[in-house]
Design a protein around this motif. Structure first.
Motif, PDB file in Angstrom:
ATOM      1  N   ILE A 181       0.861  -1.181   0.000  1.00  0.00           N
ATOM      2  CA  ILE A 181       0.000   0.000   0.000  1.00  0.00           C
ATOM      3  C   ILE A 181       0.896   1.230   0.000  1.00  0.00           C
ATOM      4  CG2 ILE A 181      -1.778   1.252   1.275  1.00  0.00           C
ATOM      5  CD1 ILE A 181      -2.639  -1.498   0.075  1.00  0.00           C
ATOM      6  N   THR A 182       0.691   2.105  -0.971  1.00  0.00           N
ATOM      7  CA  THR A 182       1.559   3.270  -1.110  1.00  0.00           C
ATOM      8  C   THR A 182       0.963   4.553  -0.550  1.00  0.00           C
ATOM      9  OG1 THR A 182       0.697   3.600  -3.339  1.00  0.00           O
ATOM     10  CG2 THR A 182       2.728   2.314  -3.126  1.00  0.00           C
ATOM     11  N   ASP A 183      -0.358   4.626  -0.517  1.00  0.00           N
ATOM     12  CA  ASP A 183      -1.017   5.821   0.020  1.00  0.00           C
ATOM     13  C   ASP A 183      -2.484   5.484   0.294  1.00  0.00           C
ATOM     14  OD1 ASP A 183      -2.484   6.063  -2.445  1.00  0.00           O
ATOM     15  OD2 ASP A 183      -0.835   7.211  -3.299  1.00  0.00           O
ATOM     16  N   LEU A 184      -3.210   6.445   0.814  1.00  0.00           N
ATOM     17  CA  LEU A 184      -4.596   6.207   1.198  1.00  0.00           C
ATOM     18  C   LEU A 184      -5.474   5.846   0.001  1.00  0.00           C
ATOM     19  CD1 LEU A 184      -6.571   6.055   3.504  1.00  0.00           C
ATOM     20  CD2 LEU A 184      -6.950   8.516   3.279  1.00  0.00           C
ATOM     21  N   ASN A 185      -5.269   6.506  -1.132  1.00  0.00           N
ATOM     22  CA  ASN A 185      -6.056   6.181  -2.323  1.00  0.00           C
ATOM     23  C   ASN A 185      -5.786   4.754  -2.781  1.00  0.00           C
ATOM     24  OD1 ASN A 185      -7.319   8.671  -2.496  1.00  0.00           O
ATOM     25  ND2 ASN A 185      -5.722   9.535  -3.799  1.00  0.00           N
ATOM     26  N   ASN A 186      -4.529   4.346  -2.726  1.00  0.00           N
ATOM     27  CA  ASN A 186      -4.160   2.981  -3.092  1.00  0.00           C
ATOM     28  C   ASN A 186      -4.800   1.988  -2.130  1.00  0.00           C
ATOM     29  OD1 ASN A 186      -1.451   0.856  -2.646  1.00  0.00           O
ATOM     30  ND2 ASN A 186      -2.462   1.000  -4.640  1.00  0.00           N
ATOM     31  N   LEU A 187      -4.826   2.302  -0.845  1.00  0.00           N
ATOM     32  CA  LEU A 187      -5.469   1.430   0.141  1.00  0.00           C
ATOM     33  C   LEU A 187      -6.950   1.252  -0.193  1.00  0.00           C
ATOM     34  CD1 LEU A 187      -5.647  -0.199   2.764  1.00  0.00           C
ATOM     35  CD2 LEU A 187      -5.980   1.967   3.971  1.00  0.00           C
ATOM     36  N   CYS A 188      -7.624   2.347  -0.465  1.00  0.00           N
ATOM     37  CA  CYS A 188      -9.049   2.269  -0.800  1.00  0.00           C
ATOM     38  C   CYS A 188      -9.280   1.423  -2.044  1.00  0.00           C
ATOM     39  CB  CYS A 188      -9.629   3.673  -0.991  1.00  0.00           C
ATOM     40  SG  CYS A 188      -9.693   4.630   0.545  1.00  0.00           S
ATOM     41  N   ALA A 189      -8.447   1.610  -3.058  1.00  0.00           N
ATOM     42  CA  ALA A 189      -8.580   0.839  -4.292  1.00  0.00           C
ATOM     43  C   ALA A 189      -8.334  -0.648  -4.031  1.00  0.00           C
ATOM     44  CB  ALA A 189      -7.619   1.361  -5.354  1.00  0.00           C
TER      45      ALA A 189
END
Length: 66
Positions: A44-52
């Motif tokens: 996971i690289t960032d919050l948007n990536n986590l959500c995706a």
């Protein structure tokens, strides 16, 4: 910089069910990229990536609709 972490990650993968995804993130996760790749973890690289990634896990594990 925990020398024990690669072994702990491998052990975690062994203990979890085969189809269960492992998501790993945080400031130091890049330093453990080879270990994460070995166990098939999703970095996971960032919050948007986590959500995706969570959306994708939900999509893959959602029971079929009748």
């Amino acid at each position: 910089e925990d020398p024990e972490l690669p072994g702990e990650l491998a052990r975690l993968r062994e203990l979890l069910p085969a189809g269960l995804p492992v998501l790993a993130g945080g400031r130091a996760s890049g330093a453990y990229r080879p270990s994460l790749e070995r166990i098939g973890a999703i970095q996971i690289t960032d919050l948007n990536n986590l959500c995706a990634q969570l959306d994708e896990v939900r999509r893959q594990t959602r029971p079929p609709q009748p």
